[in-house]
Design a protein around this motif. Structure first.
Motif, PDB file in Angstrom:
ATOM      1  N   THR A 355      -9.119  35.510   8.424  1.00  0.00           N
ATOM      2  CA  THR A 355     -10.309  36.358   8.348  1.00  0.00           C
ATOM      3  C   THR A 355     -10.148  37.680   9.087  1.00  0.00           C
ATOM      4  O   THR A 355     -10.987  38.572   8.957  1.00  0.00           O
ATOM      5  CB  THR A 355     -11.524  35.609   8.905  1.00  0.00           C
ATOM      6  OG1 THR A 355     -11.262  35.218  10.261  1.00  0.00           O
ATOM      7  CG2 THR A 355     -11.819  34.364   8.076  1.00  0.00           C
ATOM      8  N   GLY A 356      -9.100  37.792   9.881  1.00  0.00           N
ATOM      9  CA  GLY A 356      -8.812  39.042  10.578  1.00  0.00           C
ATOM     10  C   GLY A 356      -7.324  39.124  10.831  1.00  0.00           C
ATOM     11  O   GLY A 356      -6.706  38.122  11.228  1.00  0.00           O
ATOM     12  N   TYR A 357      -6.708  40.279  10.589  1.00  0.00           N
ATOM     13  CA  TYR A 357      -5.257  40.386  10.748  1.00  0.00           C
ATOM     14  C   TYR A 357      -4.871  41.789  11.182  1.00  0.00           C
ATOM     15  O   TYR A 357      -5.284  42.779  10.566  1.00  0.00           O
ATOM     16  CB  TYR A 357      -4.545  40.047   9.437  1.00  0.00           C
ATOM     17  CG  TYR A 357      -3.039  39.952   9.589  1.00  0.00           C
ATOM     18  CD1 TYR A 357      -2.442  38.813  10.099  1.00  0.00           C
ATOM     19  CD2 TYR A 357      -2.212  41.017   9.225  1.00  0.00           C
ATOM     20  CE1 TYR A 357      -1.061  38.714  10.240  1.00  0.00           C
ATOM     21  CE2 TYR A 357      -0.833  40.939   9.368  1.00  0.00           C
ATOM     22  CZ  TYR A 357      -0.255  39.780   9.872  1.00  0.00           C
ATOM     23  OH  TYR A 357       1.099  39.698  10.030  1.00  0.00           O
ATOM     24  N   ARG A 358      -4.122  41.872  12.283  1.00  0.00           N
ATOM     25  CA  ARG A 358      -3.552  43.143  12.736  1.00  0.00           C
ATOM     26  C   ARG A 358      -2.200  42.845  13.353  1.00  0.00           C
ATOM     27  O   ARG A 358      -2.095  42.091  14.321  1.00  0.00           O
ATOM     28  CB  ARG A 358      -4.452  43.825  13.777  1.00  0.00           C
ATOM     29  CG  ARG A 358      -3.945  45.226  14.179  1.00  0.00           C
ATOM     30  CD  ARG A 358      -4.725  45.774  15.359  1.00  0.00           C
ATOM     31  NE  ARG A 358      -4.433  45.047  16.587  1.00  0.00           N
ATOM     32  CZ  ARG A 358      -5.184  45.039  17.669  1.00  0.00           C
ATOM     33  NH1 ARG A 358      -6.326  45.704  17.665  1.00  0.00           N
ATOM     34  NH2 ARG A 358      -4.834  44.360  18.739  1.00  0.00           N
ATOM     35  N   SER A 359      -1.141  43.413  12.778  1.00  0.00           N
ATOM     36  CA  SER A 359       0.204  43.137  13.283  1.00  0.00           C
ATOM     37  C   SER A 359       0.610  44.175  14.315  1.00  0.00           C
ATOM     38  O   SER A 359       0.151  45.319  14.277  1.00  0.00           O
ATOM     39  CB  SER A 359       1.208  43.113  12.132  1.00  0.00           C
ATOM     40  OG  SER A 359       1.256  44.365  11.487  1.00  0.00           O
ATOM     41  N   PRO A 360       1.477  43.801  15.249  1.00  0.00           N
ATOM     42  CA  PRO A 360       1.932  44.739  16.283  1.00  0.00           C
ATOM     43  C   PRO A 360       2.973  45.701  15.730  1.00  0.00           C
ATOM     44  O   PRO A 360       3.494  45.523  14.630  1.00  0.00           O
ATOM     45  CB  PRO A 360       2.536  43.816  17.334  1.00  0.00           C
ATOM     46  CG  PRO A 360       2.996  42.621  16.576  1.00  0.00           C
ATOM     47  CD  PRO A 360       2.024  42.452  15.441  1.00  0.00           C
ATOM     48  N   GLY A 361       3.289  46.717  16.513  1.00  0.00           N
ATOM     49  CA  GLY A 361       4.291  47.699  16.105  1.00  0.00           C
ATOM     50  C   GLY A 361       4.891  48.380  17.316  1.00  0.00           C
ATOM     51  O   GLY A 361       4.827  47.871  18.430  1.00  0.00           O
ATOM     52  N   MET A 373      -4.816  40.146   5.213  1.00  0.00           N
ATOM     53  CA  MET A 373      -6.234  39.869   5.454  1.00  0.00           C
ATOM     54  C   MET A 373      -6.845  39.133   4.267  1.00  0.00           C
ATOM     55  O   MET A 373      -6.633  39.501   3.112  1.00  0.00           O
ATOM     56  CB  MET A 373      -6.965  41.203   5.665  1.00  0.00           C
ATOM     57  CG  MET A 373      -8.440  41.035   5.961  1.00  0.00           C
ATOM     58  SD  MET A 373      -8.719  40.610   7.673  1.00  0.00           S
ATOM     59  CE  MET A 373     -10.094  41.651   8.061  1.00  0.00           C
ATOM     60  N   ASN A 374      -7.565  38.056   4.561  1.00  0.00           N
ATOM     61  CA  ASN A 374      -8.237  37.206   3.570  1.00  0.00           C
ATOM     62  C   ASN A 374      -7.289  36.307   2.776  1.00  0.00           C
ATOM     63  O   ASN A 374      -7.716  35.643   1.823  1.00  0.00           O
ATOM     64  CB  ASN A 374      -9.100  38.032   2.604  1.00  0.00           C
ATOM     65  CG  ASN A 374     -10.271  38.687   3.311  1.00  0.00           C
ATOM     66  OD1 ASN A 374     -10.867  38.101   4.225  1.00  0.00           O
ATOM     67  ND2 ASN A 374     -10.604  39.904   2.915  1.00  0.00           N
ATOM     68  N   TYR A 375      -6.004  36.299   3.150  1.00  0.00           N
ATOM     69  CA  TYR A 375      -5.059  35.377   2.529  1.00  0.00           C
ATOM     70  C   TYR A 375      -5.333  33.964   3.033  1.00  0.00           C
ATOM     71  O   TYR A 375      -5.620  33.765   4.223  1.00  0.00           O
ATOM     72  CB  TYR A 375      -3.627  35.786   2.867  1.00  0.00           C
ATOM     73  CG  TYR A 375      -2.570  34.801   2.426  1.00  0.00           C
ATOM     74  CD1 TYR A 375      -2.209  34.692   1.090  1.00  0.00           C
ATOM     75  CD2 TYR A 375      -1.926  33.988   3.352  1.00  0.00           C
ATOM     76  CE1 TYR A 375      -1.230  33.801   0.683  1.00  0.00           C
ATOM     77  CE2 TYR A 375      -0.942  33.089   2.960  1.00  0.00           C
ATOM     78  CZ  TYR A 375      -0.601  33.000   1.619  1.00  0.00           C
ATOM     79  OH  TYR A 375       0.366  32.107   1.225  1.00  0.00           O
ATOM     80  N   TYR A 409      -0.974  41.278  18.645  1.00  0.00           N
ATOM     81  CA  TYR A 409      -1.030  40.529  17.393  1.00  0.00           C
ATOM     82  C   TYR A 409      -2.373  39.807  17.269  1.00  0.00           C
ATOM     83  O   TYR A 409      -2.718  38.967  18.088  1.00  0.00           O
ATOM     84  CB  TYR A 409       0.106  39.519  17.356  1.00  0.00           C
ATOM     85  CG  TYR A 409       0.641  39.206  15.972  1.00  0.00           C
ATOM     86  CD1 TYR A 409      -0.061  39.529  14.816  1.00  0.00           C
ATOM     87  CD2 TYR A 409       1.871  38.586  15.819  1.00  0.00           C
ATOM     88  CE1 TYR A 409       0.437  39.256  13.569  1.00  0.00           C
ATOM     89  CE2 TYR A 409       2.391  38.298  14.565  1.00  0.00           C
ATOM     90  CZ  TYR A 409       1.680  38.634  13.435  1.00  0.00           C
ATOM     91  OH  TYR A 409       2.175  38.348  12.195  1.00  0.00           O
ATOM     92  N   VAL A 410      -3.134  40.136  16.242  1.00  0.00           N
ATOM     93  CA  VAL A 410      -4.446  39.518  16.009  1.00  0.00           C
ATOM     94  C   VAL A 410      -4.407  38.754  14.681  1.00  0.00           C
ATOM     95  O   VAL A 410      -4.140  39.344  13.632  1.00  0.00           O
ATOM     96  CB  VAL A 410      -5.575  40.567  15.966  1.00  0.00           C
ATOM     97  CG1 VAL A 410      -6.902  39.902  15.616  1.00  0.00           C
ATOM     98  CG2 VAL A 410      -5.672  41.300  17.298  1.00  0.00           C
ATOM     99  N   ILE A 411      -4.638  37.465  14.748  1.00  0.00           N
ATOM    100  CA  ILE A 411      -4.758  36.628  13.553  1.00  0.00           C
ATOM    101  C   ILE A 411      -5.988  35.757  13.751  1.00  0.00           C
ATOM    102  O   ILE A 411      -6.010  34.894  14.635  1.00  0.00           O
ATOM    103  CB  ILE A 411      -3.516  35.746  13.329  1.00  0.00           C
ATOM    104  CG1 ILE A 411      -2.240  36.594  13.279  1.00  0.00           C
ATOM    105  CG2 ILE A 411      -3.662  34.927  12.035  1.00  0.00           C
ATOM    106  CD1 ILE A 411      -0.960  35.787  13.237  1.00  0.00           C
TER     107      ILE A 411
END
Length: 494
Positions: A355-361, A373-375, A409-411
């Motif tokens: 429901t929420g996704y942000r990958s690091p860099g 997101m939403n997968y 990293y947000v999942i």
């Protein structure tokens, strides 16, 4: 070079192979199951073919359906990735029958290395060190007792056709041996269709060190440095790094030469991995994986060798452009396997919708992922979400960079192993590289305490953000999701 390659796999490894194809101007073909019809890898490919229902037997293990897709698409070669059919000799034989090139070694080599007994015999013949034990099947209880007594306890009973620690039993006393023998035979027969077992000396706290191999079809074989894979749970790797913290130029030369000898002695071609156990200055052959490994990115990060591109080039008949002297290790890389599992409840699988996704860099950070997101992560396959890799000029810098990347990293929507990895990066024993294959069990209390600390800090950070800013409705919804995740991640207080 090939014009079109079918990737007989899914998730992040399918995308990894397709990226290599794209850089070589090779068209990629995906095959997907009912559960993966909305997957990122199927959308990324140049073409995609439906091959069956959600269970692996209906789709990714269904050789006739995959062959049909390959022939219909006009693919010239098949890359099996890892898992599923990657080490299935029958699959290689079917590729050959249908005029398709398997991007991997010959089926006979896959079959020999898939048998722990046959591979052990071949390594003994080649002069590669092996763990003291039997080189043939042991089924008679009296013979097993005689062998174990001669080797000396503790011993380990293994399935010849097994992998991943399935059915493996450690025996510390003679009166435990017969039960272990019966148990391993039963599990081996059920899981692998082969109840043959063998006995080895049990090395109590070894390090698991492996060497990446590349071998072309003209007979040139090199190793592409080493990886340490000692952080495991139930014989499944959790964290890998390259180079091994104990590696010296002299030890790398010894172990690397043994790995090259092992591969060359069986006529190996393409990419593979020779795995060793290391203890008290000695190393022993464990097994050879006849495919690309999950942890291959850390080798790429420290050597600059694109291993998947090399696989494609070798399969197309090209000679290696690399010589052993060209392989230079620069810096240090660590990989954390990010799985949809709850580490606070014994790593129970936790598939579901993201429901929420942000990958690091940032500098030195790589994310190999197949989600968005939403997968919805399906329950039918391995729980891996992504592989997070951090590179640094030194091991301490790589650890600190990994800590930073994990914090970014947000999942949301599913439990993940991120808190476990954050805990490991905080462990003084991990930082001091005091590693062995039972590390997670030995320091379980410390790891659990660190996980609760990490989760508490995340909770405090969310609260600070809430008090500092007036969030929009969208931000408020994300904060609520974070709070919900944290509330369900921390074990209840007694």
């Amino acid at each position: 070079m090939f014009n079109k390659v079918l990737v007989a796999n899914r998730g992040e490894i399918a995308i990894r192979v397709m990226r290599a194809c794209k850089e070589l101007d090779v068209k990629s073909v995906a095959v997907y199951s009912e559960a993966d019809k909305n997957s990122l890898f199927a959308k990324y490919a140049d073409e995609a073919y439906y091959i069956g229902g959600p269970s692996p037997a209906e789709s990714y293990l269904n050789i006739p359906h995959i062959m049909d897709a390959a022939l219909e698409s006009g693919a010239e070669a098949i890359h099996p990735g890892y898992g599923f059919l990657a080490e299935n000799p029958q699959f290689g034989e079917e590729c050959e029958k249908n005029g398709l090139k398997l991007i991997g070694p010959k089926g006979s080599v896959i079959r020999d290395m898939g048998s722990k007994i046959i591979s052990r015999k071949l390594m003994e013949k080649a002069g590669v060190p092996v763990v003291p034990g039997t080189s043939r099947g042991v089924n008679d209880p009296d013979e097993a007792q005689e062998i174990a007594g001669a080797i000396g306890y503790p011993v380990i009973v293994k399935a010849s056709a097994g992998g991943g620690g399935i059915g493996m039993r450690t025996v510390y006393e003679e009166d435990e041996l017969l039960r272990a023998l019966e148990s391993t035979q039963s599990v081996a027969g059920s899981a692998f269709g082969d109840s043959t077992v063998f006995i080895e000396k049990y090395i109590e706290e070894p390090r698991h060190i492996e060497f990446q191999i590349l071998a072309d079809e003209q007979g040139q074989t090199i190793h592409v440095a080493d990886r340490e894979c000692s952080i495991q749970r139930r014989h499944q790797k959790l964290i890998e790094e390259s180079p091994s913290p104990i590696m010296t130029p002299e030890l790398r030369d010894q172990m690397g030469s043994a790995a090259v000898k092992a591969a060359a002695s069986i006529g190996y071609s393409n990419a593979g991995t020779v795995e060793f156990l290391y203890s008290e200055g000695e190393f022993y052959f464990l097994e050879m994986n006849t495919r690309i490994q999950v942890e291959h990115p850390i080798t790429e990060m420290v050597t600059g060798v694109d291993l998947v591109k090399e696989q494609l080039k070798i399969a197309a008949g090209q000679e290696l452009n690399w010589r052993q002297e060209d392989i230079v290790v620069r810096g240090h890389a660590i990989e954390c396997r990010i799985n949809a599992e709850d580490p606070l409840t014994d790593f129970a699988p936790n598939p579901g919708k993201i429901t929420g996704y942000r990958s690091p860099g940032g500098l030195g950070v790589r994310v190999d992922s197949g989600v968005y997101m939403n997968y919805t992560i399906p329950p039918y396959y391995d729980s891996m979400i992504s592989k997070l890799i951090a590179w640094g000029n030194s091991r301490p810098e790589a650890i600190n960079r990994m800590r930073r990347a994990l914090s970014e990293y947000v999942i949301l929507g599913v439990k993940t192993t991120i808190p476990f990895h954050q805990s490991m990066m905080l462990s003084p024993h991990f930082q001091e590289a005091k590693l062995h294959t039972h590390f997670v069990d030995e320091y379980k209390k410390e790891i659990m305490a660190n996980m609760e600390k990490v989760i508490a800090e995340d909770r405090a950070r969310v609260e600070r953000l809430k008090s500092t800013f007036r969030p929009s409705k969208k931000v408020a919804a994300v904060s609520a999701a974070v709070n919900s995740y944290l509330a369900h991640s921390v074990a209840p207080k007694k």
